[in-house]
Design an enzyme around this catalytic site. Structure first.
Site, PDB file in Angstrom:
ATOM      1  N   SER A   1       0.823  -1.216   0.000  1.00 48.86           N
ATOM      2  CA  SER A   1       0.000   0.000   0.000  1.00 48.86           C
ATOM      3  C   SER A   1       0.857   1.265   0.000  1.00 48.86           C
ATOM      4  O   SER A   1       0.591   2.206  -0.758  1.00 48.86           O
ATOM      5  CB  SER A   1      -0.950  -0.006   1.205  1.00 48.86           C
TER       6      SER A   1
ATOM      7  N   GLU B   1       9.473  -4.822  -6.622  1.00 54.22           N
ATOM      8  CA  GLU B   1       8.466  -5.665  -5.958  1.00 54.22           C
ATOM      9  C   GLU B   1       8.390  -7.009  -6.679  1.00 54.22           C
ATOM     10  O   GLU B   1       8.117  -7.064  -7.877  1.00 54.22           O
ATOM     11  CB  GLU B   1       7.103  -4.980  -5.979  1.00 54.22           C
TER      12      GLU B   1
ATOM     13  N   VAL C   1      14.537  -7.026  -3.128  1.00 54.36           N
ATOM     14  CA  VAL C   1      15.666  -6.245  -2.636  1.00 54.36           C
ATOM     15  C   VAL C   1      16.594  -7.156  -1.834  1.00 54.36           C
ATOM     16  O   VAL C   1      16.160  -7.853  -0.922  1.00 54.36           O
ATOM     17  CB  VAL C   1      15.193  -5.070  -1.754  1.00 54.36           C
TER      18      VAL C   1
ATOM     19  N   CYS D   1      -1.969  -3.909  12.104  1.00 58.12           N
ATOM     20  CA  CYS D   1      -3.391  -3.945  12.472  1.00 58.12           C
ATOM     21  C   CYS D   1      -3.592  -4.666  13.793  1.00 58.12           C
ATOM     22  O   CYS D   1      -4.085  -5.796  13.845  1.00 58.12           O
ATOM     23  CB  CYS D   1      -4.232  -4.587  11.383  1.00 58.12           C
TER      24      CYS D   1
ATOM     25  N   THR E   1      -1.113   0.455  10.350  1.00 57.06           N
ATOM     26  CA  THR E   1      -2.356   0.180   9.637  1.00 57.06           C
ATOM     27  C   THR E   1      -2.331   0.827   8.255  1.00 57.06           C
ATOM     28  O   THR E   1      -1.526   1.722   7.975  1.00 57.06           O
ATOM     29  CB  THR E   1      -3.578   0.746  10.395  1.00 57.06           C
ATOM     30  N   ALA E   2      -3.248   0.391   7.389  1.00 53.95           N
ATOM     31  CA  ALA E   2      -3.377   1.008   6.069  1.00 53.95           C
ATOM     32  C   ALA E   2      -3.830   2.454   6.199  1.00 53.95           C
ATOM     33  O   ALA E   2      -3.443   3.311   5.394  1.00 53.95           O
ATOM     34  CB  ALA E   2      -4.362   0.215   5.210  1.00 53.95           C
ATOM     35  N   ALA E   3      -4.643   2.740   7.207  1.00 55.51           N
ATOM     36  CA  ALA E   3      -5.090   4.116   7.440  1.00 55.51           C
ATOM     37  C   ALA E   3      -3.915   5.011   7.793  1.00 55.51           C
ATOM     38  O   ALA E   3      -3.851   6.175   7.363  1.00 55.51           O
ATOM     39  CB  ALA E   3      -6.133   4.141   8.556  1.00 55.51           C
TER      40      ALA E   3
ATOM     41  N   CYS F   1      -8.336   2.084  13.390  1.00 57.44           N
ATOM     42  CA  CYS F   1      -8.581   0.655  13.502  1.00 57.44           C
ATOM     43  C   CYS F   1     -10.085   0.432  13.611  1.00 57.44           C
ATOM     44  O   CYS F   1     -10.670   0.660  14.675  1.00 57.44           O
ATOM     45  CB  CYS F   1      -7.874   0.084  14.730  1.00 57.44           C
TER      46      CYS F   1
END
Length: 450
Positions: A53, A75, A118, A201, A345-347, A379
């Site tokens: 992300s 990646e 990497v 998370c 977290t993604a947030a 969360c």
């Protein structure tokens, strides 16, 4: 798609709808880029390590800063996953197939995809090496390598997942095993674990516990289930407001929580889990299970642990305000691989991406970064198949809530946002570099007061 009116109402509904349309129109769904490492150059103005992300989001933002031809992503994975939805996959509420897309489809068009891993970083010489022996130089480096799952640090894993009754929502290989174990539950202990390491998370280990309890009630097995949450932590959640709300749920639903208990071994053939008492190291307890959900130990990726960019614990050592590296001014970090003192977290990545974008843009102009990251993270604590407590907080573990109502209460609207709206934001706005978190909505909803 869930109607946005289920989440917000009136003018806010129109705002969200317009915002989503804007994001969807910004880029074409067709992604054109050169994905073969053979076509890759040896130097890029901006090199991004990691296609999760944080990596994809920053590549999209940097494309707009310096042009797609000057940006590359390293990646190896062929598929990109929206991992926050795996909580619902493990509970049978979503399909695993809905969580993944080909990596080629999310890499910003024109950006070089170096399909390799990497191998090492040499920030003193402004270059990295890949597994295939390729040396790639850069002017600016963004490290977004995520966090490493260390199942093998628990004796009996990962081979234990070959047995029934055990699953883990943290891996694409084991998340569906959680749902299978839930369906196959007959009678006994349902155990959920939280390791003695940083995790991504941190709410997810207990979310699946609440969902499992709801499932048992739904199918008439609740009276046969002894639900146990064994956590290495000393509290159910790190923010008091939400911890208090969760404690009420735990008491109401007759859930057992044992603190300072760390999973050290799984005897999957015997359906036994072994826990160490962290208050008395060396003291262990063996508990039989009918269902076991494992949250694995986690750590910084091995390639970073001994790298010059890492701190003593192995995490990318960045300034907590600007995300610029503390020793290498042309190196930056984002997301789970950093030592930022906030929940992974993604947030958090979304909020960090906006700050990092501004940081790099100023440094490119030889100016001093001024915008500071406040530690915002979120969360969505799923407490049932139609309820969520939306926890949002900052570096100081103080609530930093977006909506003009008490988010410490279970709400259907917040569940719908978690299950249906957040994936839309992720795929259509965040990964395209157009979502930097809800700070502007917070100001709008609170009339500019926060």
């Amino acid at each position: 798609m869930t109607p946005l009116a289920a989440v917000v109402s009136g003018s806010r509904t129109r705002l969200f709808a317009c915002f989503l349309r804007l994001g969807a129109q910004q880029t074409s769904p067709l992604q054109l880029h050169t994905g073969a490492s053979l076509a890759a150059k040896n130097y890029y103005e901006v090199l991004v390590l990691g296609g999760g992300s944080g990596g994809i989001t920053m590549a999209a933002r940097m494309k707009r800063r310096v042009g797609a031809e000057n940006v590359a992503i390293v990646e190896p994975s062929e598929r990109h996953f929206y991992q926050p939805i795996w909580t619902l996959v493990g509970a049978g509420a979503k399909q695993l197939s809905s969580s993944g897309r080909p990596t080629a489809s999310v890499i910003p068009s024109g950006v070089e995809w170096i399909k390799d891993r990497v191998a090492d970083l040499n920030p003193d010489k402004n270059c990295i090496h890949t597994d295939r022996g390729k040396e790639i130089s850069y002017k600016y480096l963004i490290i977004a390598l995520g966090i490493q799952l260390d199942y093998e640090k628990v004796k009996g894993l990962p081979e234990g997942f070959a047995h029934p009754k055990i699953g883990s929502n943290y891996s694409v290989k084991t998340v569906e095993k959680t749902w299978k174990a839930l369906q196959d539950f007959k009678e006994g202990n349902a155990i959920f674990t939280f390791p003695n390491t940083p995790v991504k998370c941190a709410g997810a280990p207990q979310k699946i516990m609440y969902l499992s309890e709801a499932y048992f009630r739904k199918v008439g097995k609740r009276s046969k289930a002894n639900i146990i949450f064994n956590t290495s932590l000393g509290a159910i959640f790190g923010v008091k407001k939400y911890a208090d709300a969760l404690q009420e749920i735990i008491q109401e639903r007759n859930l057992t929580v044992n603190y300072k208990q760390n999973l050290v071994e799984v005897r999957a053939d015997k359906q036994e889990a072994v826990f160490e008492n962290l208050n008395n190291p060396g003291e262990t307890q063996v508990i039989s299970y009918e269902m076991l959900h494992v949250t694995p130990p986690m750590s910084s990726p091995d390639v970073l642990k001994t790298s010059p960019v890492a701190d003593a614990a192995g995490w990318v050592d960045v300034d907590k305000d600007t995300l610029q590296h503390k020793r290498y001014p042309n190196v930056f970090g984002i997301g789970d691989c950093t030592n930022l003192p906030t929940s992974k977290t993604a947030a958090a990545v979304a909020a960090q991406s906006g700050i990092l974008d501004r940081t790099i843009s100023l440094i490119m102009k030889n100016q001093t970064p001024v915008k500071k990251y406040d530690g915002y993270t979120s969360c969505p604590l799923v407490t049932g198949y139609n309820r969520v407590i939306l926890a949002e907080f900052d570096y100081n573990a103080q609530p930093l809530e977006t909506f003009p109502f008490d988010q410490g209460k279970e709400r259907l609207s917040m569940y719908l946002m978690k299950a249906d709206m957040m994936p839309i934001l992720y795929w259509n706005l965040m990964l395209r570099g157009y979502w930097g978190g809800p700070a502007f909505l917070r100001k709008l909803f609170h009339l500019g007061m926060s």
